[in-house]
Enzyme design. Structure first.
Site, short mmCIF file in Angstrom:
data_model
loop_
_atom_site.label_atom_id
_atom_site.label_comp_id
_atom_site.label_asym_id
_atom_site.label_seq_id
_atom_site.Cartn_x
_atom_site.Cartn_y
_atom_site.Cartn_z
N ARG A 111 0.81 -1.24 0.00
CA ARG A 111 0.00 0.00 0.00
C ARG A 111 0.84 1.28 0.00
NH1 ARG A 111 -3.63 -2.50 -2.56
NH2 ARG A 111 -5.32 -3.46 -1.37
N ASP A 140 -6.86 -0.99 4.39
CA ASP A 140 -6.20 -0.41 3.21
C ASP A 140 -6.45 1.08 3.06
OD1 ASP A 140 -4.93 -2.76 2.44
OD2 ASP A 140 -6.72 -3.49 1.40
N SER A 194 -12.98 -11.38 -1.82
CA SER A 194 -12.23 -10.15 -2.04
C SER A 194 -10.76 -10.58 -2.08
CB SER A 194 -12.48 -9.19 -0.87
OG SER A 194 -11.54 -8.14 -0.94
N1 ARG Z 1 -6.51 -8.43 5.83
C1 ARG Z 1 -5.32 -8.19 5.06
C2 ARG Z 1 -4.72 -6.88 5.40
O1 ARG Z 1 -5.36 -6.05 5.98
C3 ARG Z 1 -5.60 -8.32 3.59
C4 ARG Z 1 -6.39 -7.22 2.99
C5 ARG Z 1 -6.74 -7.52 1.59
N2 ARG Z 1 -7.26 -6.37 0.91
C6 ARG Z 1 -8.15 -6.42 -0.06
N3 ARG Z 1 -8.48 -5.29 -0.60
N4 ARG Z 1 -8.73 -7.52 -0.41
O2 ARG Z 1 -3.59 -6.62 5.08
#
Ligand code: ARG
Length: 422
Positions: A111, A140, A194
């Site tokens: 990110r 995120d 997702s």
């Molecule tokens: N739970 C994990 C994290 O916060 C994965 C997040 C995945 N993000 C997504 N947009 N599917 O790092």
């Protein structure tokens, strides 16, 4: 409030609804395609798209085609694999980083790089805002935005998921249909999860995983062979380290992104790096995710083995104490914070002596260390540790005083107890 802060706030307040140009983190998928159109309609602003290849393994040309179709004039498609591996994954690996004992931070570490490029492209194209497709429930959004603010305190950020009324799949589909946004019909009917993927990992969340008692469907695991179906023949490799980083595999020199690609291929084949976990999100809720980090798992295991031979005990223990803090910083989105940078300097300094080779065996989900050596930096002294005759290298009688002084306070306490007991 100091005058300067007031001035900054007033300035932002005044321009609140005027955004001329926005750089959108655009994957080319349905959600961000909708965002592209929505930004044009809601903000009447010009949209610049930014699509990064960070090793997610997708063709990025459709992203260009779709952006062009919606009149986007400035389209950035960049290969960031090398930078991602070299400046983000590798530094993180030097700390043996793991969040809550299990999560290798595959999404979290990507990110800040995306945020950095968004901010840089905004500067370059004269855009006043950036936009992303992360929802209001997750980590995120925090990672994108905290990173962006750290790099440009005046940047405006649009997070459509926190603003719009397209709050269900049905509404999104209806919006897509009305606005001529193509909805790809996937052969498998589309994944119910997702998903987020890059050179370090692939993650799956949602669907039946939302019940933490449910066993993940086999289709969740999309990169790795099941350890149960992995080859019956084990594979041996020699991983070479220089300054704490993997620089060779079986003697062949590789760049950081090449290392990750090679280890991913090997790890996938042997069913390495699966994790099915429940983790604590920064925003306060628990989340269940299935992660595959095949190359990362090999990196972690071999790096620890290399450090075991070459790091001083107290340096190693201090690193281990700080690691959870460091992992939390990355998980929560503070890659560009002064405390992360400070810790990174310390971690990097510790790695000067982490040079040598680790010999491993990959077999049905396991990474076994078979041997380790460091011609230049091994602190392992066979002369001293040997069970055989050590020719005076170590005086065993020294241990008597060492133990007695270390036990002194315990003996005093025991004495006191004995006095009061009788
Ligand atoms: N739970 C994990 C994290 O916060 C994965 C997040 C995945 N993000 C997504 N947009 N599917 O790092």
């Amino acid at each position: 409030m100091p005058e300067t802060n007031k001035a900054v706030l007033n300035k932002t307040e005044k321009n609140k609804n005027v955004i001329n140009k926005t750089v959108l983190a655009y994957s080319g998928g349905l959600d961000t395609s909708i965002i592209m159109k929505w930004l044009q309609d809601q903000y009447h602003c010009e949209v610049v798209t930014f699509t990064a290849d960070i090793g997610q393994g997708e063709d990025l040309e459709p992203a260009r085609r779709k952006a062009e179709k919606f009149g986007v004039k400035e389209i950035f498609i960049e290969d960031l694999k090398e930078e991602f591996a070299r400046d983000y994954v590798f530094p993180m690996m030097r700390a043996n980083t793991i969040y809550e004992g299990e999560y290798m931070l595959g999404t979290a570490i990507a990110r800040p790089l995306i945020a950095k490029r968004l901010v840089e492209i905004a500067r370059k194209t004269g855009a006043d805002a950036i936009a992303h497709g992360a929802t209001g429930k997750g980590n995120d959004q925090v990672r994108f935005e905290v990173s962006a603010y750290a790099l440009n305190p005046d940047i405006r950020i649009i997070a459509p998921w926190r603003e719009w009324d397209l709050t269900s799949r049905e509404r999104l589909m209806a919006y897509a249909e009305t606005h001529g946004i193509e909805v790809e019909k996937k052969r498998d009917g589309g994944s119910p999860y997702s998903i987020d993927a890059n050179l370090l990992h692939i993650s799956h969340e949602g669907g039946e995983l939302e019940d933490p008692w449910n066993t993940p469907d086999d289709q969740v695991w999309s990169w790795t062979t099941s350890p149960m179906d992995a080859p019956d023949e084990a594979e041996q490799l020699i991983i070479g380290f220089s300054g704490g980083d993997i620089t060779t595999i079986d003697g062949k020199a590789l760049t950081p992104d090449e290392v990750l690609i090679a280890l991913n291929t090997l790890g996938c084949k042997h069913g390495i790096g699966r994790a099915d976990i429940v983790e604590n999100r920064y925003v306060g809720m628990k989340n269940r995710g299935c992660y595959e980090t095949p190359g990362g798992a090999i990196m972690l295991k071999t790096h620890r083995a290399m450090e075991s031979l070459t790091l001083d005990r107290e340096v190693a223990h201090l690193k281990d104490e700080l690691m959870p803090r460091y992992a939390k910083l990355i998980y929560n989105g503070y890659w560009f914070s002064p405390e992360r940078l400070m810790m990174q300097k310390m971690i990097d300094a510790s790695q000067e002596s982490v040079n040598g080779e680790v010999r491993i065996r990959l077999y049905k989900g396991n990474v076994d260390v078979l041997g380790r050596q460091s011609a230049s930096d091994s602190l392992f002294d066979k002369k001293i540790v040997t069970f055989e005759e050590d020719a005076g290298a170590y005086d065993q009688s020294d241990a008597t005083g060492f133990i007695k002084l270390n036990a002194l306070r315990l003996r005093i306490a025991a004495n006191r107890k004995r006095d009061t007991d009788f």
